[in-house]
Design a protein around this motif. Structure first.
Motif, PDB file in Angstrom:
ATOM      1  N   ASN B 234       5.787 -10.271  -3.606  1.00  0.00           N
ATOM      2  CA  ASN B 234       4.863  -9.256  -2.670  1.00  0.00           C
ATOM      3  C   ASN B 234       3.786  -8.535  -3.377  1.00  0.00           C
ATOM      4  O   ASN B 234       2.878  -8.609  -2.628  1.00  0.00           O
ATOM      5  CB  ASN B 234       5.857  -8.336  -2.179  1.00  0.00           C
ATOM      6  N   VAL B 235       3.850  -8.478  -4.533  1.00  0.00           N
ATOM      7  CA  VAL B 235       2.475  -8.344  -5.453  1.00  0.00           C
ATOM      8  C   VAL B 235       1.723  -9.472  -5.538  1.00  0.00           C
ATOM      9  O   VAL B 235       0.485  -9.211  -5.417  1.00  0.00           O
ATOM     10  CB  VAL B 235       2.973  -7.760  -6.765  1.00  0.00           C
ATOM     11  N   GLY B 236       2.263 -10.455  -5.769  1.00  0.00           N
ATOM     12  CA  GLY B 236       1.321 -11.916  -6.053  1.00  0.00           C
ATOM     13  C   GLY B 236       1.130 -12.675  -4.822  1.00  0.00           C
ATOM     14  O   GLY B 236      -0.057 -12.386  -4.175  1.00  0.00           O
ATOM     15  N   VAL B 237       1.952 -13.444  -4.536  1.00  0.00           N
ATOM     16  CA  VAL B 237       1.879 -14.399  -3.636  1.00  0.00           C
ATOM     17  C   VAL B 237       1.511 -13.748  -2.144  1.00  0.00           C
ATOM     18  O   VAL B 237       0.510 -13.991  -1.316  1.00  0.00           O
ATOM     19  CB  VAL B 237       2.782 -15.347  -3.262  1.00  0.00           C
ATOM     20  N   ALA B 238       2.497 -13.025  -1.659  1.00  0.00           N
ATOM     21  CA  ALA B 238       2.334 -12.358  -0.308  1.00  0.00           C
ATOM     22  C   ALA B 238       1.251 -11.099  -0.181  1.00  0.00           C
ATOM     23  O   ALA B 238       0.669 -10.646   0.720  1.00  0.00           O
ATOM     24  CB  ALA B 238       3.646 -11.958   0.176  1.00  0.00           C
ATOM     25  N   ASN B 239       1.021 -10.721  -1.436  1.00  0.00           N
ATOM     26  CA  ASN B 239      -0.160  -9.670  -1.363  1.00  0.00           C
ATOM     27  C   ASN B 239       0.270  -8.392  -0.579  1.00  0.00           C
ATOM     28  O   ASN B 239      -0.566  -7.806   0.038  1.00  0.00           O
ATOM     29  CB  ASN B 239      -1.271 -10.249  -1.202  1.00  0.00           C
ATOM     30  N   ASN B 240       1.416  -8.018  -0.511  1.00  0.00           N
ATOM     31  CA  ASN B 240       1.644  -7.000   0.383  1.00  0.00           C
ATOM     32  C   ASN B 240       2.426  -5.705  -0.325  1.00  0.00           C
ATOM     33  O   ASN B 240       3.449  -5.721  -0.927  1.00  0.00           O
ATOM     34  CB  ASN B 240       2.938  -7.272   1.410  1.00  0.00           C
ATOM     35  N   LEU B 241       1.452  -5.174  -1.040  1.00  0.00           N
ATOM     36  CA  LEU B 241       1.741  -4.182  -2.076  1.00  0.00           C
ATOM     37  C   LEU B 241       2.723  -3.170  -1.550  1.00  0.00           C
ATOM     38  O   LEU B 241       3.693  -2.671  -2.155  1.00  0.00           O
ATOM     39  CB  LEU B 241       0.518  -3.624  -2.814  1.00  0.00           C
ATOM     40  N   PRO B 242       2.244  -2.791  -0.382  1.00  0.00           N
ATOM     41  CA  PRO B 242       3.027  -1.355   0.206  1.00  0.00           C
ATOM     42  C   PRO B 242       4.755  -1.818   0.357  1.00  0.00           C
ATOM     43  O   PRO B 242       5.969  -1.092   0.069  1.00  0.00           O
ATOM     44  CB  PRO B 242       2.675  -1.356   1.614  1.00  0.00           C
ATOM     45  N   LEU B 243       4.874  -3.070   0.785  1.00  0.00           N
ATOM     46  CA  LEU B 243       6.245  -3.491   0.956  1.00  0.00           C
ATOM     47  C   LEU B 243       6.882  -3.695  -0.393  1.00  0.00           C
ATOM     48  O   LEU B 243       8.057  -3.336  -0.672  1.00  0.00           O
ATOM     49  CB  LEU B 243       6.175  -4.760   1.697  1.00  0.00           C
ATOM     50  N   ALA B 244       6.126  -4.199  -1.450  1.00  0.00           N
ATOM     51  CA  ALA B 244       6.589  -4.310  -2.733  1.00  0.00           C
ATOM     52  C   ALA B 244       6.940  -2.854  -3.202  1.00  0.00           C
ATOM     53  O   ALA B 244       8.153  -2.505  -3.759  1.00  0.00           O
ATOM     54  CB  ALA B 244       5.612  -4.877  -3.688  1.00  0.00           C
ATOM     55  N   ALA B 245       6.518  -1.766  -3.036  1.00  0.00           N
ATOM     56  CA  ALA B 245       6.446  -0.365  -3.491  1.00  0.00           C
ATOM     57  C   ALA B 245       7.738   0.134  -2.880  1.00  0.00           C
ATOM     58  O   ALA B 245       8.362   0.582  -3.605  1.00  0.00           O
ATOM     59  CB  ALA B 245       5.147   0.363  -3.210  1.00  0.00           C
ATOM     60  N   ALA B 246       7.637  -0.150  -1.520  1.00  0.00           N
ATOM     61  CA  ALA B 246       8.823   0.290  -0.838  1.00  0.00           C
ATOM     62  C   ALA B 246      10.134  -0.315  -1.390  1.00  0.00           C
ATOM     63  O   ALA B 246      11.299   0.466  -1.561  1.00  0.00           O
ATOM     64  CB  ALA B 246       8.942  -0.096   0.560  1.00  0.00           C
ATOM     65  N   PHE B 247      10.185  -1.708  -1.686  1.00  0.00           N
ATOM     66  CA  PHE B 247      11.444  -1.886  -2.412  1.00  0.00           C
ATOM     67  C   PHE B 247      11.647  -1.646  -3.545  1.00  0.00           C
ATOM     68  O   PHE B 247      12.875  -1.562  -4.011  1.00  0.00           O
ATOM     69  CB  PHE B 247      11.463  -3.679  -2.287  1.00  0.00           C
ATOM     70  N   ALA B 248      10.705  -1.548  -4.351  1.00  0.00           N
ATOM     71  CA  ALA B 248      10.773  -0.932  -5.782  1.00  0.00           C
ATOM     72  C   ALA B 248      11.341   0.544  -5.801  1.00  0.00           C
ATOM     73  O   ALA B 248      12.050   0.767  -7.005  1.00  0.00           O
ATOM     74  CB  ALA B 248       9.609  -0.790  -6.461  1.00  0.00           C
ATOM     75  N   THR B 249      11.535   1.115  -4.632  1.00  0.00           N
ATOM     76  CA  THR B 249      11.863   2.756  -4.607  1.00  0.00           C
ATOM     77  C   THR B 249      13.485   2.430  -4.613  1.00  0.00           C
ATOM     78  O   THR B 249      14.110   3.290  -5.145  1.00  0.00           O
ATOM     79  CB  THR B 249      11.314   3.602  -3.751  1.00  0.00           C
ATOM     80  N   VAL B 250      13.952   1.338  -4.329  1.00  0.00           N
ATOM     81  CA  VAL B 250      15.514   1.261  -3.940  1.00  0.00           C
ATOM     82  C   VAL B 250      15.896   1.447  -5.291  1.00  0.00           C
ATOM     83  O   VAL B 250      17.089   2.114  -5.488  1.00  0.00           O
ATOM     84  CB  VAL B 250      15.913  -0.221  -3.263  1.00  0.00           C
ATOM     85  N   PRO B 251      15.936   0.435  -6.400  1.00  0.00           N
ATOM     86  CA  PRO B 251      16.502   0.633  -7.825  1.00  0.00           C
ATOM     87  C   PRO B 251      16.266   1.903  -8.514  1.00  0.00           C
ATOM     88  O   PRO B 251      17.019   2.572  -8.993  1.00  0.00           O
ATOM     89  CB  PRO B 251      16.009  -0.404  -8.501  1.00  0.00           C
ATOM     90  N   ILE B 252      14.906   2.525  -8.332  1.00  0.00           N
ATOM     91  CA  ILE B 252      14.695   3.929  -8.617  1.00  0.00           C
ATOM     92  C   ILE B 252      15.749   4.899  -8.083  1.00  0.00           C
ATOM     93  O   ILE B 252      16.251   5.899  -8.757  1.00  0.00           O
ATOM     94  CB  ILE B 252      13.235   4.203  -8.379  1.00  0.00           C
ATOM     95  N   ALA B 253      15.839   4.711  -6.770  1.00  0.00           N
ATOM     96  CA  ALA B 253      16.767   5.889  -6.195  1.00  0.00           C
ATOM     97  C   ALA B 253      18.162   5.614  -6.579  1.00  0.00           C
ATOM     98  O   ALA B 253      18.959   6.413  -6.815  1.00  0.00           O
ATOM     99  CB  ALA B 253      16.979   5.457  -4.483  1.00  0.00           C
TER     100      ALA B 253
END
Lengths: 365, 271
Positions: B234-253
């Motif tokens: 999502n950061v690279g190919v799809a370029n959907n940074l907000p979705l990438a950020a949202a998914f990245a919060t899951v392991p953080i949580a």
């Protein structure tokens, strides 16, 4: 305290007809090529307070650890009562240990520490609670049940370790330098306390220490050990007043030793001075011996049967007594005088003592 | 003192925690579906997408599940090794074992994963070994992922556990035996509770390192994705940074919850 109800847990043992609680028969322990214990044979009677006393490295702790089952002897047998326990692991032996560092379980509170052994034996819960509380009362720790070991002082931890071992009513309680980590005042207090507790529970205590005073205060009998062997075994008075070897005489307090030869008239001719009368069995005439006297048995006058003359070279006030060092033709004598004394350094004095206060050591050839 | 601390604390605060904060904020932005521009208004749309998308849920569960499984396997494998090192081995054997445990950490992580790829592949050594017994290896997939991760992070479990076990005085084990405890009871009532904080400390490593990984899944898991892979695409190919950020919060949580539990278990005193 002992009540009619719990007396059954602590049967007062009569001392004679039963087999000794601990018997070591020709026990030897080697660590690689170091001989730690050398063919030790020993019997510890029921209900006694027994001390293994000696300098570090004399094999006393190894002996204790072999009784506890933490080391296996290289040779010999160990019996508890009539039970040969040689080679049995510690959890199968009817002994419990108070470890030098107490070894309390840090994650368990005082009550759980004390209950550890009982829980393993599947004693009913109410019974465990009752016995643990009783034991905590005996060691003077009522109301501390829920404290963790780290919240206790050294003396209190020591008591928990004692309670944890005693609550199982072992045949023998082993104590490995139990007071070593306490300060002097607390140590004195705990010595008397241990003695009281031993009287109260009537269990055989085997106590390892390098502190001669501690052993003398508490024990009924003491085995003085050196280099893996027992030098002498006896009651405190006997060891102090009639030591049989120079090691024992030197280890248990200060002693004055004078070289001499046994005469035909049943006395000892001390080198450099005259004859000395001795109230102890003597080896045959002509044998080289050492005669010994304790410093507090010496007097700075001419009142007793044996005497030598000398010169005071040192005088020091040490609180309970005054210590004099007197040069005599027979050698240097240390004298403790109760009062402050009148002699000064450089004075010519007579030093005298009774034949009964004299002990004789055969000189090692 | 404060001058000395300013630089590292500033680094930690601005560059590290700051970027985490930006990440968290970005998780609430969204992408304009036509222009692919980031629209900076706040909504839960990314989280809704993740929650409702079965694919994302599967990926999150797979990531967390494998991380948990790897942690358990490492704990079970590491315990006897750490115990042997701490309590049984001679000083010489102990030193050798410490070296043996540390040595793999010197090799590149990529090299190790590719090594496993070779071991596990169709005509690789594992299948060759198992063939005479009529069996075959797991091939690439979740099982391969578990094996590779368990291998990769094992030292991170052994070392804190070894340190924790070494801190247990031998006299406590003797005391347990003295009080009638056989090996099993001594293990359960004395060793395990005292080593538990160290076990949790080790598990923080095995769990979080697995949770955040996205390279091993690409190489040995045959297209089974981790959260990290989705973030990466999502950061690279799809370029959907907000979705990438949202998914990245899951392991953080997940890690925040895990660390809170670990703290309650006293794990931080044994790191």
């Amino acid at each position: 305290m002992i009540t009619a109800e719990n007396a059954a847990h602590f049967p007062r043992v009569s001392k004679s007809p039963e087999p000794p609680d601990v018997r070591l028969q020709g026990v030897t322990k080697r660590f690689e090529d170091v001989l730690a214990v050398d063919e030790l044979t020993l019997e510890i009677p029921r209900g006694s307070f027994f001390a293994l006393l000696g300098p570090s490295g004399c094999g006393k702790t190894t002996t204790l650890r072999m009784i506890g089952g933490f080391e296996d002897p290289s040779e010999g047998r160990i019996l508890l009562g009539d039970h040969d326990v040689t080679g049995l692991p510690s959890y199968k032996r009817d002994v419990n240990t108070v470890f030098q560092s107490y070894a309390l379980f840090p994650h368990l509170d005082v009550f759980e520490n004390v209950a550890f052994g009982l829980k393993r034996r599947k004693v009913a819960k109410a019974e465990i609670a009752k016995r643990a509380r009783e034991m905590l009362a005996i060691v003077g720790l009522e109301g501390m049940d829920r404290r963790k070991p780290r919240q206790l002082s050294g003396g209190q931890q020591q008591r928990v370790a004692l309670a944890r071992a005693l609550v199982n009513h072992p045949r023998v309680l082993l104590l490995d330098e139990p007071l070593g980590a306490l300060d002097l005042k607390l140590r004195k207090q705990m010595q008397l306390e241990l003695k009281r507790i031993q009287h109260e529970v009537g269990i055989t205590f085997v106590h390892v220490t390098h502190d001669q005073e501690e052993a003398m205060t508490m024990a009924d009998s003491i085995a003085v050990m050196s280099r893996g062997r027992i030098e002498q075994l006896g009651g405190p008075t006997e060891l102090y007043e009639r030591p049989r070897t120079a090691f024992v005489a030197g280890f248990l307090g200060v002693s004055n030793l004078l070289g001499g030869t046994v005469t035909t008239s049943g006395a000892v001719r001390v080198d450099g001075t005259g004859e000395i009368r001795v109230d102890a069995p003597l080896p045959p005439a002509g044998t080289r011996v050492q005669v010994g006297v304790r410093p507090e048995k010496l007097r700075l006058d001419d009142s007793a049967a044996n005497s030598v003359s000398g010169t005071v070279v040192e005088r020091a006030y040490i609180g309970v007594a005054t210590q004099y060092v007197v040069d005599t033709p027979a050698g240097r004598l240390t004298v403790f005088v109760q009062s402050s004394g009148t002699a000064a350094e450089g004075d010519a004095v007579r030093v005298s003592w009774d034949p009964e206060s004299t002990f004789v050591l055969e000189e090692a050839s | 003192m404060s001058a000395l601390l300013a630089a590292p604390l500033g680094w930690l605060g601005v560059a590290y925690l700051g970027s985490l904060a930006v990440l968290f904020v970005a998780a609430f932005w969204r992408l304009d579906p036509f222009t692919a521009e980031v629209i900076r208004d706040y909504s839960f749309s990314n989280f809704r997408t993740l929650w409702e998308g079965e694919v994302y849920r599967d990926i999150a569960l797979r990531t967390i599940g494998i991380a948990a499984l790897v942690t358990v396997i490492d704990a079970v494998v590491a315990f006897p090794i750490a115990f042997y090192m701490a309590k049984v081995a001679s000083p010489r054997a102990k030193a050798l074992l410490v070296v043996a445990v540390l040595m793999p950490l010197w090799a590149s992580y990529l090299v190790k994963i590719y090594a496993w790829r070779i071991i596990l592949q169709e005509n690789g050594p594992l299948n060759w070994l198992l063939e005479p017994f009529g069996a075959s290896g797991p091939g690439f997939g979740n099982v391969a992922g578990v094996i590779v991760f368990s291998y990769l992070w094992l030292p991170y479990m052994i070392l804190p556990l070894y340190a924790g076990l070494e801190r247990i005085p031998d006299s406590l084990l003797e005391a347990s035996s003295d009080l009638g405890g056989k090996a099993g009871r001594t293990f359960r009532r004395v060793i395990l509770p005292l080593a538990f904080p160290a076990l949790v400390a080790g598990s923080i490593f095995t769990f979080s390192l697995t949770l955040g990984d996205y390279i091993a899944p690409q190489i040995v898991m045959a297209g089974n994705q981790f959260i990290g892979n989705v973030v990466y695409t999502n950061v690279g190919v799809a370029n959907n940074l907000p979705l990438a950020a949202a998914f990245a919060t899951v392991p953080i949580a997940v890690m925040v919850v895990y660390l809170l539990l670990a703290r309650r278990a006293g794990a931080f005193e044994s790191l």
